[in-house]
Design a protein around this motif. Structure first.
Motif, short mmCIF file in Angstrom:
data_model
loop_
_atom_site.label_atom_id
_atom_site.label_comp_id
_atom_site.label_asym_id
_atom_site.label_seq_id
_atom_site.Cartn_x
_atom_site.Cartn_y
_atom_site.Cartn_z
N LEU A 146 0.82 -1.21 0.00
CA LEU A 146 0.00 0.00 0.00
C LEU A 146 0.85 1.26 0.00
N ARG A 147 2.07 1.17 0.54
CA ARG A 147 2.93 2.34 0.64
C ARG A 147 4.00 2.38 -0.46
N SER A 148 3.87 1.48 -1.43
CA SER A 148 4.84 1.46 -2.53
C SER A 148 4.78 2.76 -3.32
N PRO A 149 5.94 3.26 -3.79
CA PRO A 149 5.93 4.45 -4.64
C PRO A 149 5.51 4.15 -6.07
N VAL A 150 5.36 2.88 -6.42
CA VAL A 150 4.98 2.51 -7.79
C VAL A 150 3.61 1.83 -7.73
N VAL A 151 2.59 2.56 -8.12
CA VAL A 151 1.21 2.06 -8.09
C VAL A 151 0.72 1.91 -9.53
N TYR A 152 0.34 0.70 -9.88
CA TYR A 152 -0.14 0.43 -11.23
C TYR A 152 -1.63 0.68 -11.39
N LYS A 153 -2.36 0.52 -10.29
CA LYS A 153 -3.81 0.73 -10.34
C LYS A 153 -4.32 1.02 -8.94
N ASP A 154 -5.22 1.98 -8.83
CA ASP A 154 -5.87 2.25 -7.56
C ASP A 154 -7.25 2.83 -7.83
N THR A 155 -8.28 2.12 -7.44
CA THR A 155 -9.65 2.58 -7.62
C THR A 155 -10.11 3.46 -6.46
N GLY A 156 -9.19 3.76 -5.54
CA GLY A 156 -9.52 4.50 -4.33
C GLY A 156 -9.41 3.63 -3.09
N VAL A 157 -9.39 2.31 -3.30
CA VAL A 157 -9.28 1.39 -2.17
C VAL A 157 -7.92 1.52 -1.48
N GLY A 158 -6.86 1.70 -2.28
CA GLY A 158 -5.54 1.85 -1.70
C GLY A 158 -5.46 3.01 -0.74
N CYS A 159 -6.04 4.14 -1.12
CA CYS A 159 -6.03 5.33 -0.27
C CYS A 159 -6.78 5.06 1.03
N ARG A 160 -7.92 4.39 0.94
CA ARG A 160 -8.70 4.12 2.14
C ARG A 160 -8.01 3.12 3.06
N LEU A 161 -7.36 2.12 2.48
CA LEU A 161 -6.65 1.15 3.31
C LEU A 161 -5.39 1.76 3.94
N ARG A 162 -4.75 2.68 3.23
CA ARG A 162 -3.60 3.36 3.83
C ARG A 162 -4.03 4.15 5.05
N GLN A 163 -5.16 4.82 4.95
CA GLN A 163 -5.64 5.59 6.09
C GLN A 163 -6.04 4.67 7.24
N LEU A 164 -6.59 3.50 6.91
CA LEU A 164 -6.93 2.51 7.93
C LEU A 164 -5.66 2.05 8.65
N ALA A 165 -4.59 1.85 7.88
CA ALA A 165 -3.32 1.45 8.48
C ALA A 165 -2.75 2.54 9.37
N TRP A 225 -12.50 -2.89 12.46
CA TRP A 225 -12.00 -3.37 11.17
C TRP A 225 -13.14 -3.93 10.33
N ASP A 226 -14.07 -4.64 10.98
CA ASP A 226 -15.22 -5.18 10.26
C ASP A 226 -16.03 -4.05 9.62
N GLN A 227 -16.21 -2.96 10.36
CA GLN A 227 -17.00 -1.84 9.83
C GLN A 227 -16.34 -1.24 8.60
N HIS A 228 -15.02 -1.08 8.65
CA HIS A 228 -14.31 -0.54 7.48
C HIS A 228 -14.42 -1.49 6.29
N LEU A 229 -14.27 -2.78 6.54
CA LEU A 229 -14.37 -3.76 5.47
C LEU A 229 -15.77 -3.75 4.87
N GLN A 230 -16.79 -3.74 5.71
CA GLN A 230 -18.17 -3.75 5.21
C GLN A 230 -18.48 -2.50 4.40
N ALA A 231 -17.98 -1.35 4.85
CA ALA A 231 -18.20 -0.11 4.10
C ALA A 231 -17.53 -0.18 2.73
N LEU A 232 -16.32 -0.72 2.69
CA LEU A 232 -15.62 -0.89 1.42
C LEU A 232 -16.40 -1.80 0.49
#
Length: 305
Positions: free
Chosen positions: A133-152, A285-292
């Motif tokens: 999630l913190r890689s500087p090389v992102v090939y695709k992100d539908t917005g899930v990566g940003c949300r999971l980074r914030q969760l982390a 964590w369940d709440q974040h997963l369910q919202a996603l």
């Protein structure tokens, strides 16, 4: 006090990942999404026709230790078509695809985690999805990566992740360096030990402002190692022709590593205590997963994306 920045640094591109490589990886990701049956080479049955939500590079190409023969190691997060979640058999939690090198692009390996699996790995403090999630090389992100980074940022416990890094460094040192005879140490093994070790040493610093960077040159600075250790490591990384070859032990690095990790059976040291805020109750964590999942699936009565 350990304080996480609420905003992660912007995502860029590594000089070791060329436009040709990016195009090749994206083409493979598209192929995976268009599969109508699982390929014979896949190790996990049932992972086909998935929707890839996030994909990034997690390899020597972003760790600062790449060489001419380095493959691309891509980590992806995916979901299945909605109807597969309502079948009697549970859907596959992972997939793996390997592609041979082509003109202009190296070999590519893509490992996918189903979204629930990725969130569970984060919850349990596994560094692999965090680093992806913190890689500087992102090939695709539908917005899930940003949300999971914030969760982390909010809920991953640094003390748990640090213990995993520490165990990884210790295990690699004992197996791939300490146990090897003189002249038989594959030189890149030092990178596999130093990177997780330096991540822990960075987290240990009082002025740490977030998760450590992924690349070794930056970690050498953030962990404040001696000039001798820094110079020896950079010398190792700069010799791309020999980094994959067997060679001698490096006393400067061995001494540094053993000063922190110790040696198995002779004063092996535990991971240093770090301030942790706890990983949060499972319900959060369940709440974040369910919202996603709700945002991704929407009202998909047809059972397709």
């Amino acid at each position: 006090t350990f304080v996480f920045l609420q905003q992660e640094s912007s995502i860029g591109i590594s000089p070791d990942v060329t436009p040709a490589i990016i195009a090749a990886v994206k083409a493979r990701l598209d192929e995976i999404q268009q599969e109508t049956a699982v390929p014979e080479m896949d190790e996990v049955a049932g992972a086909f026709g998935v929707k890839i939500l996030f994909a990034s590079e997690r390899s020597s190409r972003v760790f600062g230790s790449s060489h001419a023969e380095s493959d691309c190691d891509v980590k992806a997060i995916f979901v299945h078509p909605p109807n597969r979640y309502h079948a009697l058999s549970p859907p596959a939690t992972a997939f793996r695809r390997k592609y041979a090198a082509t003109p202009g692009a190296p070999g590519i390996e893509i490992q996918g985690w189903e979204l629930k699996q990725a969130v569970e790995l984060l919850y349990r403090g596994n560094p692999a999805p965090l680093e992806a999630l913190r890689s500087p090389v992102v090939y695709k992100d539908t917005g899930v990566g940003c949300r999971l980074r914030q969760l982390a940022v909010t809920h991953c416990d640094p003390s748990v992740v640090a213990r995993a890094w520490w165990s990884h460094a210790s295990g690699n040192y004992q197996k791939y360096i300490k146990a090897k005879a003189p002249g038989e140490v594959v030189q890149k093994s030092y990178g596999h030990v130093l990177r997780p070790l330096l991540c822990v040493l960075t987290l240990k610093k009082e002025d740490c402002q977030g998760w450590p960077k992924l690349d070794l040159p930056t970690l050498l600075n953030s962990a404040a190692v001696s000039d001798k250790v820094r110079d020896e490591t950079l010398s190792l990384l700069s010799n791309a022709t020999k980094i994959c070859s067997a060679g001698p032990h490096r006393p400067v690095l061995d001494e540094f590593i053993e000063a922190h990790l110790g040696v198995k059976g002779h004063g092996q040291k535990p991971c240093p205590a770090l301030p942790g805020h706890g990983r949060g109750v499972e319900e959060i964590w369940d709440q974040h997963l369910q919202a996603l999942m709700m945002d991704i699936m929407g009202d998909s009565r047809a059972g397709k994306f």
